[in-house]
Enzyme design. Structure first.
Site, short mmCIF file in Angstrom:
data_model
loop_
_atom_site.label_atom_id
_atom_site.label_comp_id
_atom_site.label_asym_id
_atom_site.label_seq_id
_atom_site.Cartn_x
_atom_site.Cartn_y
_atom_site.Cartn_z
N TYR A 62 2.42 -15.87 -6.35
CA TYR A 62 2.30 -15.30 -7.66
C TYR A 62 3.17 -16.46 -8.86
O TYR A 62 4.60 -16.71 -8.12
CB TYR A 62 3.52 -14.00 -7.65
CG TYR A 62 2.57 -12.21 -7.03
CD1 TYR A 62 1.22 -12.69 -7.15
CD2 TYR A 62 2.96 -12.06 -6.89
CE1 TYR A 62 0.08 -11.39 -6.36
CE2 TYR A 62 2.69 -10.89 -6.26
CZ TYR A 62 1.03 -10.69 -5.88
OH TYR A 62 0.75 -9.62 -5.50
N LEU A 211 -1.98 1.62 -12.09
CA LEU A 211 -2.22 2.61 -13.56
C LEU A 211 -3.13 1.66 -13.96
O LEU A 211 -3.05 1.47 -15.30
CB LEU A 211 -0.91 2.50 -14.23
CG LEU A 211 0.71 3.13 -13.56
CD1 LEU A 211 2.11 2.77 -13.76
CD2 LEU A 211 -0.03 4.48 -13.83
N GLY A 218 -1.39 5.49 -20.14
CA GLY A 218 -2.20 6.34 -21.87
C GLY A 218 -1.96 5.28 -22.52
O GLY A 218 -2.19 5.62 -24.02
#
Length: 337
Positions: A62, A211, A218
């Site tokens: 990363y 998620l 959302g």
């Protein structure tokens, strides 16, 4: 100010490692999801620990090591409060540069020492093989990792994105404490093979992207809302007809979440947590504002009726499109719809 969320703990594997039910994935602080503020990222890691999060996940790849240095700075003086996980095997020479996989046994001690230096610690709690090197038998890689345990540089071993056969072969060399893989409501293929294999062996489950790369929060996430350097442009699920179908399912999830008085992200995380006590998802965020929402998912207990309703509004096979894949990563296992 939000307070610490209980003392609940989950066991990963059968070797004695325990952690808070929700961890923190740090990749997005250094790559793939567009620009991030380094100081806010450090504050986010520190706030996560304040809230009771223990599993902090990073990798040598990363930001070409930059993320490990960032995590090391964030955890200065707090090493004993966390379960520190990092990975080796995906090699990036420069931030944003091309990636390759290399897991040769002779390189693994050097990878480990470099990670220890960047993290500024004397041992790694959970050390993962990030991807399988097709040029190296997995037994040789795990054997070299086991020597790090003997040397006291690593406490527990993990693997990432392995199939059931590879996981079994790895475990035969040395006990594997955790397997990491993409798993969320919108990517459930591991339930067919990796999850049952891990449970037969007693290996803990650490889902990344729980998620859905941000989609299940959302937010009205589509590629038109992403910055130019965001790697999610490569995700087929966020394009065209796939995106339209997935948004329709997400709308129904939003409605159910509102009825249950939780956020869509909490609904998605609590669904994963309800899949078993051996599951510890590692949602990533670069902002403190999202942390409390994710951590509180550990306190939500969905009833059987809630889970049945969720399966009705967001059934597994209704989601559209393959997951994002990269050349050095494992090939996806189902065709696009």
């Amino acid at each position: 100010m939000e307070t610490r969320v209980g003392n609940a703990a989950r066991s990963l594997g059968r070797q004695g490692l325990s952690t808070f039910p929700v961890g923190l994935g740090c990749m997005g602080m250094s790559q793939d999801y567009g620009p991030a503020d380094e100081q806010e990222s450090i504050a986010t890691i520190q706030r996560a620990v304040d809230l009771g999060v223990t599993l902090i996940d990073t990798s040598m790849s990363y930001g070409a090591g930059g993320n490990e240095r960032l995590v090391g700075r964030a955890l200065a003086g707090r090493r004993d409060e966390v379960v520190l996980a990092t990975k080796f095997g995906i090699v990036r020479d420069v931030p944003g540069g091309p990636a390759r996989v290399s897991c040769r046994p002779e390189d693994i001690p050097k990878y480990c020492d470099a990670s220890l230096s960047r993290l500024n610690v004397d041992h790694i709690d959970l050390y993962y093989m990030h991807r399988i090197d097709p040029q190296v038998p997995i037994e040789e890689t795990i054997g070299a990792m086991a020597e790090l345990v003997t040397a006291g540089k690593v406490r527990y071993l993990g693997v990432s994105e392995t199939g059931p056969e590879e996981l079994t072969r790895a475990f035969a060399v040395h006990p594997i404490t955790a397997v990491q893989f993409e798993w969320s409501m919108w990517w459930r293929d591991p339930e067919d093979d990796v999850v049952p294999a891990a449970r037969r062996l007693g290996v803990g489950l650490v889902p990344y992207s729980p998620l859905g790369r941000g989609f299940l929060t959302g937010a009205d996430l589509g590629t038109e809302r992403l910055t130019a350097d965001d790697d999610r442009h490569l995700d087929p699920r966020l394009h065209g007809e796939h995106l339209a179908r997935n948004r329709a399912i997400l709308d129904r999830m939003r409605q159910l979440a509102a009825e249950l008085q939780v956020t869509p992200a909490q609904l998605a995380l609590s669904w994963l947590l309800a899949q078993g006590d051996d599951v510890v998802p590692i949602p990533g965020t670069t902002r403190r504002s999202r942390l409390g929402e994710n951590v509180r998912a550990a306190t939500i207990n969905l009833s059987r009726s809630d889970l049945e309703r969720l399966d009705e509004v967001a059934p597994r096979h209704a989601w559209s499109g393959d997951r994002q894949t990269f050349a050095p990563y494992r090939t996806v296992r189902r065709p696009t719809q």
